[in-house]
Design a protein around this motif. Structure first.
Motif, PDB file in Angstrom:
ATOM      1  N   ASN A  32       0.861  -1.189   0.000  1.00 27.44           N
ATOM      2  CA  ASN A  32       0.000   0.000   0.000  1.00 27.44           C
ATOM      3  C   ASN A  32       0.899   1.241   0.000  1.00 27.44           C
ATOM      4  O   ASN A  32       0.982   1.967   1.002  1.00 27.44           O
ATOM      5  N   PRO A  33       1.566   1.514  -1.124  1.00 26.82           N
ATOM      6  CA  PRO A  33       2.665   2.485  -1.133  1.00 26.82           C
ATOM      7  C   PRO A  33       2.266   3.947  -1.034  1.00 26.82           C
ATOM      8  O   PRO A  33       3.128   4.794  -0.806  1.00 26.82           O
ATOM      9  N   VAL A  70      11.782   6.026   6.027  1.00 29.90           N
ATOM     10  CA  VAL A  70      12.996   6.250   5.240  1.00 29.90           C
ATOM     11  C   VAL A  70      13.323   5.045   4.364  1.00 29.90           C
ATOM     12  O   VAL A  70      13.648   5.182   3.181  1.00 29.90           O
ATOM     13  N   GLU A  71      13.229   3.851   4.921  1.00 31.91           N
ATOM     14  CA  GLU A  71      13.673   2.654   4.204  1.00 31.91           C
ATOM     15  C   GLU A  71      12.699   2.199   3.122  1.00 31.91           C
ATOM     16  O   GLU A  71      13.124   1.604   2.122  1.00 31.91           O
ATOM     17  N   TYR A  72      11.401   2.490   3.292  1.00 32.86           N
ATOM     18  CA  TYR A  72      10.426   1.967   2.336  1.00 32.86           C
ATOM     19  C   TYR A  72       9.641   3.055   1.614  1.00 32.86           C
ATOM     20  O   TYR A  72       8.787   2.760   0.778  1.00 32.86           O
ATOM     21  N   GLY A  73       9.920   4.322   1.915  1.00 37.29           N
ATOM     22  CA  GLY A  73       9.331   5.413   1.154  1.00 37.29           C
ATOM     23  C   GLY A  73       7.836   5.584   1.322  1.00 37.29           C
ATOM     24  O   GLY A  73       7.149   5.984   0.378  1.00 37.29           O
ATOM     25  N   VAL A  74       7.317   5.273   2.514  1.00 40.57           N
ATOM     26  CA  VAL A  74       5.896   5.479   2.799  1.00 40.57           C
ATOM     27  C   VAL A  74       5.751   6.418   3.991  1.00 40.57           C
ATOM     28  O   VAL A  74       6.681   6.581   4.785  1.00 40.57           O
ATOM     29  N   MET A  75       4.576   7.012   4.137  1.00 36.50           N
ATOM     30  CA  MET A  75       4.330   7.909   5.254  1.00 36.50           C
ATOM     31  C   MET A  75       3.932   7.086   6.472  1.00 36.50           C
ATOM     32  O   MET A  75       2.829   6.528   6.530  1.00 36.50           O
ATOM     33  N   CYS A  76       4.844   7.009   7.425  1.00 37.29           N
ATOM     34  CA  CYS A  76       4.615   6.194   8.618  1.00 37.29           C
ATOM     35  C   CYS A  76       4.826   7.050   9.854  1.00 37.29           C
ATOM     36  O   CYS A  76       5.878   7.691  10.018  1.00 37.29           O
ATOM     37  N   ARG A  77       3.834   7.066  10.750  1.00 36.93           N
ATOM     38  CA  ARG A  77       3.907   7.845  11.978  1.00 36.93           C
ATOM     39  C   ARG A  77       3.681   6.938  13.183  1.00 36.93           C
ATOM     40  O   ARG A  77       2.960   5.941  13.116  1.00 36.93           O
ATOM     41  N   SER A  78       4.291   7.322  14.270  1.00 42.17           N
ATOM     42  CA  SER A  78       4.061   6.650  15.543  1.00 42.17           C
ATOM     43  C   SER A  78       2.862   7.283  16.225  1.00 42.17           C
ATOM     44  O   SER A  78       2.569   8.472  16.022  1.00 42.17           O
ATOM     45  N   GLY A  79       2.181   6.501  17.055  1.00 40.68           N
ATOM     46  CA  GLY A  79       1.082   7.058  17.827  1.00 40.68           C
ATOM     47  C   GLY A  79       1.530   8.139  18.785  1.00 40.68           C
ATOM     48  O   GLY A  79       0.717   8.942  19.258  1.00 40.68           O
ATOM     49  N   ASN A  89       8.764   5.929  -3.142  1.00 41.94           N
ATOM     50  CA  ASN A  89       9.367   4.692  -3.654  1.00 41.94           C
ATOM     51  C   ASN A  89       8.980   4.432  -5.107  1.00 41.94           C
ATOM     52  O   ASN A  89       9.316   3.393  -5.665  1.00 41.94           O
ATOM     53  N   ALA A  90       8.255   5.385  -5.709  1.00 45.43           N
ATOM     54  CA  ALA A  90       7.833   5.223  -7.101  1.00 45.43           C
ATOM     55  C   ALA A  90       7.493   6.586  -7.693  1.00 45.43           C
ATOM     56  O   ALA A  90       7.187   7.541  -6.975  1.00 45.43           O
ATOM     57  N   LEU A  91       7.536   6.636  -9.031  1.00 46.94           N
ATOM     58  CA  LEU A  91       7.334   7.902  -9.731  1.00 46.94           C
ATOM     59  C   LEU A  91       6.731   7.609 -11.104  1.00 46.94           C
ATOM     60  O   LEU A  91       7.103   6.638 -11.769  1.00 46.94           O
ATOM     61  N   ILE A  92       5.795   8.452 -11.523  1.00 56.07           N
ATOM     62  CA  ILE A  92       5.226   8.384 -12.868  1.00 56.07           C
ATOM     63  C   ILE A  92       5.392   9.756 -13.511  1.00 56.07           C
ATOM     64  O   ILE A  92       5.036  10.776 -12.908  1.00 56.07           O
ATOM     65  N   LEU A  93       5.933   9.800 -14.723  1.00 52.13           N
ATOM     66  CA  LEU A  93       6.074  11.041 -15.482  1.00 52.13           C
ATOM     67  C   LEU A  93       5.284  10.892 -16.777  1.00 52.13           C
ATOM     68  O   LEU A  93       5.514   9.936 -17.532  1.00 52.13           O
TER      69      LEU A  93
END
Length: 344
Positions: A83-84, A102-111, A151-155
């Motif tokens: 679910n990127p 940082v390692e997987y390029g997704v928005m991850c937050r701690s509670g 972690n991905a890009l579309i142009l």
């Protein structure tokens, strides 16, 4: 495309805090949760009455079917790549959430740190004048979105390779500048790039194979410490998807960059056309307050068009001569499916 995965105890804390506020002063995080078409909650025990209260009292439509998936992320962080373009708010330490981001390029937050201000657009835009300098070119234009996980890009630009002349917008030079700015310095997975253009509208000095190989060379020149997949798609008017890709766009996990006229916008720092370039993240204050359309909608249009194309490839009615396709510089007679994870 955009989903929210959240631990139950964190959502309960958010709801408790929001219940003390009047509707018109609730936080942007709460508004994002409310606007999410897919809100998944990891519950410790089934509690259908609480799920019903969320809907009845707060308008939150929560789904508990991904509990196992959410709970496994702390031990299998690579699973976030399924679910990127999602927001993960997990019951883990701040440092661990940052590491996943940082390692997987997704928005991850701690509670313990649910700040999602990075997903709220600052309404930034840049207007270029033909033959006039604009800051540092793409380096200036992309400043507001460059820090976001990716972690991905579309142009997409039908006429990206229409000219070889840098003054009028050499596509290779601009792709190189864009990738230099947007690709993260570190990542623990493969970065996926998809470049889409009109396979019948490029300079006579090029052919599709040349374009694919040069784009792959640019990818290699970046020398990032992680693998990169360079996917190249040239389409014709004979393909229905062609008409859904008129707009010039750069799309990534959490942002879109819109161009009025051309993605080949610069000759170094000099504008190649009179146009406005607008980088935007998923939401604006007005869209969260339901006064305008979220930039997420524009991202979804591009992603949905390419998903439609990808899904059509298995049909016996698909005209495989209506496109050219290459991966990492190698031309392929037939595309089985678009590889970019943004369209999965």
């Amino acid at each position: 495309m955009f989903k929210v995965f959240i631990a139950e105890n964190i959502l309960r804390n958010i709801i408790q805090a929001e219940s003390q506020r009047p509707n018109n002063s609730r936080s942007n995080l709460f508004k994002i949760l409310k606007s999410a078409k897919n809100l998944y909650v990891a519950m410790d025990a089934p509690d259908s009455s609480w799920i019903k209260q969320l809907k009845d009292n707060y308008g939150l439509v929560a789904d508990t079917t991904r509990t196992a998936y959410i709970k496994q992320i702390s031990t299998k962080p690579e699973s976030v790549l399924k679910n990127p373009s999602s927001l993960f708010i997990l019951d883990i330490p701040v440092a661990e959430a940052k590491k996943i981001q940082v390692e997987y390029g997704v928005m991850c937050r701690s509670g313990m740190d649910t700040n999602v201000s990075a997903l709220i657009d600052i309404n930034d835009e840049h207007t270029t004048d033909k033959d006039e300098p604009l800051g540092r070119g793409w380096d200036s234009v992309l400043d507001s979105v460059e820090p976001l996980p990716s972690n991905a890009l579309i142009l997409t630009d039908r006429y990206l390779f229409k000219t070889t002349n840098a003054k009028y917008g050499n596509g290779f030079d601009n792709v190189r500048s864009i990738l230099t700015e947007l690709l993260p310095r570190e990542l623990n997975t493969t970065y996926q790039i998809t470049v889409v253009f009109d396979k019948q509208n490029f300079n006579a000095l090029y052919d599709f194979q040349t374009i694919a190989k040069r784009l792959n060379n640019i990818k290699d020149e970046l020398k990032r410490p992680y693998p990169i997949t360079m996917e190249v798609l040239g389409m014709t008017e004979d393909n229905d998807t062609y008409y859904h890709l008129h707009n010039r766009r750069i799309v990534s996990n959490y942002f879109v960059v819109k161009m009025d006229y051309s993605l080949a916008a610069f000759n170094k720092t000099i504008g190649t056309a009179d146009q406005t370039i607008t980088p935007q993240v998923l939401f604006t204050e007005d869209s969260l307050n339901r006064h305008s359309t979220a930039p997420l909608k524009s991202m979804e249009q591009i992603v949905n068009a390419l998903r439609m194309f990808s899904n059509s490839l298995s049909s016996p009615y698909t005209k495989h001569d209506s496109y050219y396709y290459a991966v990492n510089g190698e031309w392929m007679e037939k595309c089985i499916a678009i590889r970019n994870r943004l369209i999965k």
